[in-house]
Design an enzyme around this catalytic site. Structure first.
Site, PDB file in Angstrom:
ATOM      1  N   CYS A  19      26.035  40.113  37.692  1.00  0.00           N
ATOM      2  CA  CYS A  19      24.747  39.974  38.351  1.00  0.00           C
ATOM      3  C   CYS A  19      24.312  38.513  38.365  1.00  0.00           C
ATOM      4  O   CYS A  19      24.747  37.716  37.548  1.00  0.00           O
ATOM      5  CB  CYS A  19      23.645  40.787  37.679  1.00  0.00           C
ATOM      6  SG  CYS A  19      24.073  42.490  37.390  1.00  0.00           S
ATOM      7  N   GLU A  22      50.789  39.517  40.861  1.00  0.00           N
ATOM      8  CA  GLU A  22      49.665  38.960  41.610  1.00  0.00           C
ATOM      9  C   GLU A  22      49.626  39.533  43.028  1.00  0.00           C
ATOM     10  O   GLU A  22      48.554  39.838  43.565  1.00  0.00           O
ATOM     11  CB  GLU A  22      49.772  37.426  41.616  1.00  0.00           C
ATOM     12  CG  GLU A  22      48.812  36.686  42.528  1.00  0.00           C
ATOM     13  CD  GLU A  22      47.343  36.878  42.194  1.00  0.00           C
ATOM     14  OE1 GLU A  22      47.026  37.556  41.196  1.00  0.00           O
ATOM     15  OE2 GLU A  22      46.501  36.368  42.955  1.00  0.00           O
ATOM     16  N   LYS A  62      32.766  38.333  41.918  1.00  0.00           N
ATOM     17  CA  LYS A  62      33.551  37.118  41.758  1.00  0.00           C
ATOM     18  C   LYS A  62      33.579  36.655  40.309  1.00  0.00           C
ATOM     19  O   LYS A  62      34.559  36.103  39.840  1.00  0.00           O
ATOM     20  CB  LYS A  62      32.955  36.034  42.663  1.00  0.00           C
ATOM     21  CG  LYS A  62      33.723  34.733  42.672  1.00  0.00           C
ATOM     22  CD  LYS A  62      35.031  34.886  43.420  1.00  0.00           C
ATOM     23  CE  LYS A  62      35.899  33.652  43.352  1.00  0.00           C
ATOM     24  NZ  LYS A  62      37.309  33.989  43.517  1.00  0.00           N
ATOM     25  N   TRP A  67      25.610  43.758  40.086  1.00  0.00           N
ATOM     26  CA  TRP A  67      26.902  44.422  39.950  1.00  0.00           C
ATOM     27  C   TRP A  67      26.669  45.492  38.898  1.00  0.00           C
ATOM     28  O   TRP A  67      26.436  45.187  37.725  1.00  0.00           O
ATOM     29  CB  TRP A  67      27.971  43.439  39.499  1.00  0.00           C
ATOM     30  CG  TRP A  67      29.349  44.038  39.486  1.00  0.00           C
ATOM     31  CD1 TRP A  67      30.187  44.203  40.542  1.00  0.00           C
ATOM     32  CD2 TRP A  67      30.057  44.542  38.343  1.00  0.00           C
ATOM     33  NE1 TRP A  67      31.368  44.776  40.134  1.00  0.00           N
ATOM     34  CE2 TRP A  67      31.311  45.003  38.789  1.00  0.00           C
ATOM     35  CE3 TRP A  67      29.739  44.654  36.984  1.00  0.00           C
ATOM     36  CZ2 TRP A  67      32.258  45.560  37.936  1.00  0.00           C
ATOM     37  CZ3 TRP A  67      30.671  45.211  36.131  1.00  0.00           C
ATOM     38  CH2 TRP A  67      31.925  45.661  36.609  1.00  0.00           C
ATOM     39  N   GLU A  91      43.186  45.015  45.535  1.00  0.00           N
ATOM     40  CA  GLU A  91      41.752  44.720  45.452  1.00  0.00           C
ATOM     41  C   GLU A  91      41.081  44.574  46.819  1.00  0.00           C
ATOM     42  O   GLU A  91      39.894  44.864  46.930  1.00  0.00           O
ATOM     43  CB  GLU A  91      41.458  43.508  44.566  1.00  0.00           C
ATOM     44  CG  GLU A  91      41.849  42.176  45.102  1.00  0.00           C
ATOM     45  CD  GLU A  91      41.566  41.047  44.114  1.00  0.00           C
ATOM     46  OE1 GLU A  91      40.522  41.043  43.480  1.00  0.00           O
ATOM     47  OE2 GLU A  91      42.424  40.148  44.006  1.00  0.00           O
ATOM     48  N   LYS A 136      46.463  41.474  44.561  1.00  0.00           N
ATOM     49  CA  LYS A 136      45.787  41.034  45.795  1.00  0.00           C
ATOM     50  C   LYS A 136      45.665  42.197  46.766  1.00  0.00           C
ATOM     51  O   LYS A 136      44.620  42.426  47.347  1.00  0.00           O
ATOM     52  CB  LYS A 136      46.559  39.902  46.490  1.00  0.00           C
ATOM     53  CG  LYS A 136      46.442  38.514  45.921  1.00  0.00           C
ATOM     54  CD  LYS A 136      45.124  37.824  46.131  1.00  0.00           C
ATOM     55  CE  LYS A 136      44.183  38.099  45.012  1.00  0.00           C
ATOM     56  NZ  LYS A 136      44.259  37.317  43.812  1.00  0.00           N
ATOM     57  N   HIS A 158      64.163  51.751  35.251  1.00  0.00           N
ATOM     58  CA  HIS A 158      63.724  52.433  34.029  1.00  0.00           C
ATOM     59  C   HIS A 158      62.522  53.343  34.280  1.00  0.00           C
ATOM     60  O   HIS A 158      61.787  53.672  33.356  1.00  0.00           O
ATOM     61  CB  HIS A 158      63.401  51.402  32.944  1.00  0.00           C
ATOM     62  CG  HIS A 158      64.590  50.573  32.586  1.00  0.00           C
ATOM     63  ND1 HIS A 158      65.667  51.095  31.904  1.00  0.00           N
ATOM     64  CD2 HIS A 158      64.910  49.285  32.864  1.00  0.00           C
ATOM     65  CE1 HIS A 158      66.587  50.152  31.747  1.00  0.00           C
ATOM     66  NE2 HIS A 158      66.156  49.043  32.334  1.00  0.00           N
ATOM     67  N   ASN A 210      20.904  39.735  33.661  1.00  0.00           N
ATOM     68  CA  ASN A 210      22.358  39.678  33.830  1.00  0.00           C
ATOM     69  C   ASN A 210      22.968  39.912  32.459  1.00  0.00           C
ATOM     70  O   ASN A 210      22.591  39.226  31.508  1.00  0.00           O
ATOM     71  CB  ASN A 210      22.747  38.289  34.376  1.00  0.00           C
ATOM     72  CG  ASN A 210      24.238  38.015  34.232  1.00  0.00           C
ATOM     73  OD1 ASN A 210      25.045  38.931  34.320  1.00  0.00           O
ATOM     74  ND2 ASN A 210      24.578  36.764  33.993  1.00  0.00           N
ATOM     75  N   GLY A 211      23.902  40.858  32.360  1.00  0.00           N
ATOM     76  CA  GLY A 211      24.530  41.117  31.056  1.00  0.00           C
ATOM     77  C   GLY A 211      24.346  42.563  30.651  1.00  0.00           C
ATOM     78  O   GLY A 211      24.077  43.424  31.495  1.00  0.00           O
ATOM     79  N   ARG A 226      28.490  37.072  42.197  1.00  0.00           N
ATOM     80  CA  ARG A 226      28.392  37.713  40.883  1.00  0.00           C
ATOM     81  C   ARG A 226      28.186  39.223  40.993  1.00  0.00           C
ATOM     82  O   ARG A 226      28.183  39.925  39.984  1.00  0.00           O
ATOM     83  CB  ARG A 226      27.236  37.106  40.087  1.00  0.00           C
ATOM     84  CG  ARG A 226      27.348  35.608  39.907  1.00  0.00           C
ATOM     85  CD  ARG A 226      26.154  35.076  39.183  1.00  0.00           C
ATOM     86  NE  ARG A 226      26.220  35.371  37.775  1.00  0.00           N
ATOM     87  CZ  ARG A 226      26.748  34.576  36.862  1.00  0.00           C
ATOM     88  NH1 ARG A 226      27.227  33.408  37.216  1.00  0.00           N
ATOM     89  NH2 ARG A 226      26.780  34.909  35.607  1.00  0.00           N
TER      90      ARG A 226
HETATM   91  C1  F6R Z   1      41.544  38.660  41.438  1.00  0.00           C
HETATM   92  C2  F6R Z   1      40.534  37.918  40.721  1.00  0.00           C
HETATM   93  C3  F6R Z   1      40.256  38.288  39.310  1.00  0.00           C
HETATM   94  C4  F6R Z   1      39.955  37.033  38.486  1.00  0.00           C
HETATM   95  C5  F6R Z   1      39.499  37.425  37.080  1.00  0.00           C
HETATM   96  C6  F6R Z   1      39.245  36.206  36.209  1.00  0.00           C
HETATM   97  O1  F6R Z   1      41.729  38.162  42.720  1.00  0.00           O
HETATM   98  O2  F6R Z   1      39.922  37.038  41.264  1.00  0.00           O
HETATM   99  O3  F6R Z   1      41.285  39.026  38.744  1.00  0.00           O
HETATM  100  O4  F6R Z   1      41.107  36.238  38.435  1.00  0.00           O
HETATM  101  O5  F6R Z   1      38.339  38.184  37.164  1.00  0.00           O
HETATM  102  O6  F6R Z   1      38.249  35.410  36.751  1.00  0.00           O
HETATM  103  P1  F6R Z   1      38.063  33.912  36.297  1.00  0.00           P
HETATM  104  O7  F6R Z   1      39.261  33.151  36.756  1.00  0.00           O
HETATM  105  O8  F6R Z   1      36.806  33.458  36.982  1.00  0.00           O
HETATM  106  O9  F6R Z   1      37.951  33.903  34.809  1.00  0.00           O
END
Ligand code: F6R
Length: 607
Positions: free
Chosen positions: A2, A480, A602, A74, A487, A484, A503, A98-99, A27
């Site tokens: 948030c 990764e 984010k 969020w 998500e 990607k 396996h 927030n939290g 956020r």
């Molecule tokens: C995936 C993604 C997340 C972040 C993770 C860590 O695309 O963006 O998996 O990598 O939440 O976030 P940071 O790097 O901000 O600690």
């Protein structure tokens, strides 16, 4: 998670609150709300969904008050409904948060027993009720906040607004970030300097446990014990950053395309280009020669950058690496050696699990290095040594350019460690550095494959499951790639070490399962090619990412994407580009919300 803002403005606060919230949508974006004082009384406007819904609401029902607080959510406790949207209010108090308030259940039961009526399922509402209860008992707003903070357990940032108090805002920080913005006859609170950017670049970051009593002409900061505290006011350079999509349809597309440039910028911080040698940025120097082990920890994409780095540190510096997902690190209770190094990797620098790991390692006497993109973030401020990435502001929720910049930084650190530990010769260093210098050009070539990759989107969009396979440093890139895709397209995807397929996961393979194989033509190619044959024999649709030599040696595939030939060391950075493009175009084809996918945020500031 948030984002929160608070404003004591000269004129209507609501438009400014919305402006600040726009920059905090990274956020969370489940719901949003503002509260202002209208004729001294608290009036709220809240809306489910994105901020634009709140904006529409405010257009129809504008608010004129000059003092206000705002929130973009969020959801942690309670569904993302209007009733659960912040600000939460009880009588003469409104609050944004927030939290997480960990003891909210006990507090709620206690308050309900005393007659409080709750309107939401959130943990936040107890904060408003606690403050209102104290006010009812005769406390001043400031005393009410002090009493409330004493009752709360957990990590949070809060902003309080009080009925009849046109010239008062109170903010508090424990665990989650909060900054004060200094204006001319105005004052602001925000989760970070980016939120305050439209109003001011003069920023004071509250420290953990601080709370602050703000009026338009005075700022009083108190520490956890209630004693007055002095905190520096700094110029936040981030305030001048105006982020827009330019001609791109999505931030993610723009950020993928920016990679050659920002990876180049990042490398320029770590490489003396004229000498072809590693040179760590001023203030970030570190001697790896005395280390026995290195601990690396991070979350999500940043963790995968750490997984790649493990291969590099172990191979080039013979430095054993322990790597953990930050949310698990402490539970493993690893024996930590005081004086040894922990490297935390984070784009935002605010990820709660990564921050908790940092503090845990610090408490055990470890030295903390942070590979971090936001230089003003909590992780950057609490680290002993910051290894900056220069990705610029990353807006798309799915991390792209921050990832490759993390890899670029870690690659440089691994070479530095190799030299410090006398494993790499000067010639080895020169070779590795020149492959890094070539990388931005190779990334440009990889971006030219976009239309070829886009053509695969309809195939992937139809799939229920997708597998990604890789060996060596291509294995974390396979992980990764799967992250990607899932998500932003919501398609189930898994990354596997290519040799692990037989396996268990090979049972999933049939003609409906696309299998993305990352296999540059290196000493591991042949083994991965055999795994590919195992998939082909079961009808799996193979999409091979390789180079020209690899393509010549590969059997039949659904598609073979030919990347430029690169030194094996830099392949992970190069192969990150096509897997990002594949996820992006699949999501665009499916019509999902690419920059703000469902359920995500984010910056993940809750554990
Ligand atoms: C995936 C993604 C997340 C972040 C993770 C860590 O695309 O963006 O998996 O990598 O939440 O976030 P940071 O790097 O901000 O600690």
């Amino acid at each position: 998670m948030c984002g929160i803002v608070g404003i004591l403005a000269k004129d209507a606060a609501a438009p400014q609150l919305v402006d600040g919230l726009k920059r905090l949508e990274y956020r969370g974006y489940d719901s949003a709300g503002v509260a202002t004082l209208e004729g001294g009384r608290i009036v709220r406007r809240r809306a489910e969904g994105k901020l634009r819904n709140l904006e529409a609401r405010l257009k129809g029902e504008p608010l004129a008050g000059h003092a206000g607080i705002g929130h973009t959510r969020w959801a942690t406790h309670g569904a993302p409904t209007e009733a659960n949207a912040h600000p939460h209010a009880s009588g003469p108090v409104a609050v944004v948060h927030n939290g997480i308030i960990e003891n909210f259940r006990e507090l709620r039961a206690e308050l309900e027993a005393e007659g409080a009526v709750f309107e939401s399922q959130t943990d936040t509402e107890v904060v408003a009720h606690l403050a209102a209860h104290a006010l009812k008992g005769g406390a001043s707003p400031r005393e009410a906040v002090a009493a409330t903070l004493k009752r709360l357990r957990g990590a949070f940032a809060l902003a309080f607004l009080f009925e009849g108090e046109e010239n008062l805002l109170i903010g508090a920080r424990r665990g989650s970030p909060l900054a004060i913005g200094h204006g001319e006859g105005e004052v602001f609170l925000g989760s970070d300097a980016v939120a305050l950017a439209p109003f001011t670049d003069a920023v004071t970051y509250l420290e953990d446990g601080d709370w602050a009593v703000l009026t338009r002409s005075s700022i009083e900061i108190l520490d956890e014990a209630g004693d007055k505290a002095e905190r520096e006011t700094v110029r936040a350079s981030v305030a001048s950053v105006i982020v827009d999509k330019g001609s791109y349809r999505h931030f993610m597309a723009k950020e993928i395309a920016e990679q050659p440039e920002v990876v180049g910028h990042t490398l320029a911080r770590y490489i003396d280009m004229a000498a072809g040698r590693i040179r760590l940025p001023h203030g970030s120097d570190f001697d790896f020669s005395k280390l026995d082990r290195l601990a690396i920890s991070a979350c999500g994409t940043a963790y995968y950058a750490g997984l790649v780095a493990r291969y590099w540190f172990e191979k080039f510096a013979r430095l054993p690496v322990d790597i953990d997902i930050a949310s698990e690190f402490r539970y493993r209770e690893p024996p930590l050696v005081p004086g040894s190094l922990a490297i935390l990797i984070s784009q935002s620098g605010e990820t709660a699990d990564t921050l908790a790991t940092l503090r845990h390692c610090k408490a055990q006497g470890m030295k903390i290095g942070a590979v971090v993109n936001v230089p003003t973030s909590t992780i950057a401020r609490e680290a002993d040594v910051v290894f900056p990435t220069v990705a610029g502001v990353e807006v798309g929720v799915a991390s792209t350019k921050a990832f490759t910049c993390q890899l670029a930084t870690l690659a440089a650190l691994a070479i530095k460690a190799g030299r410090d530990r006398k494993v790499l010769s000067e010639t080895d260093e020169a070779k590795l550095v020149s492959s890094l210098i070539e990388l931005p050009r190779l990334m440009v070539e990889a971006l030219h494959l976009e239309s070829e990759i886009e053509r695969l989107a309809p195939v992937f969009a139809k799939a229920d499951d997708v597998l990604y396979l890789g060996r060596g440093t291509s294995f974390p890139i396979a992980l990764e790639g799967a992250l990607k895709l899932k998500e932003i397209s919501y398609i189930h995807a898994e990354g596997y070490a290519a040799g692990e397929l037989k396996h268990g996961p090979i049972a999933l393979v049939d003609e409906n399962v696309p299998v993305v194989v990352l296999a540059p033509f290196d000493p591991l190619f042949e083994k991965t090619a055999s795994n590919m044959q195992e998939v082909a024999a079961r009808g799996g649709k193979i999409v091979l990412l390789t180079d020209e030599e690899g393509a010549a040696h590969a059997g039949e595939t659904l598609a073979t994407i030919v990347l430029p030939k690169a030194f094996a060391f830099v392949s992970p950075l190069l192969y990150a580009v096509p897997i990002q493009l594949l996820a992006y175009h699949t999501a665009v084809f499916m019509g999902t919300d690419v920059d703000q996918p469902r359920n995500l945020a984010k910056s993940v500031t809750v554990e």
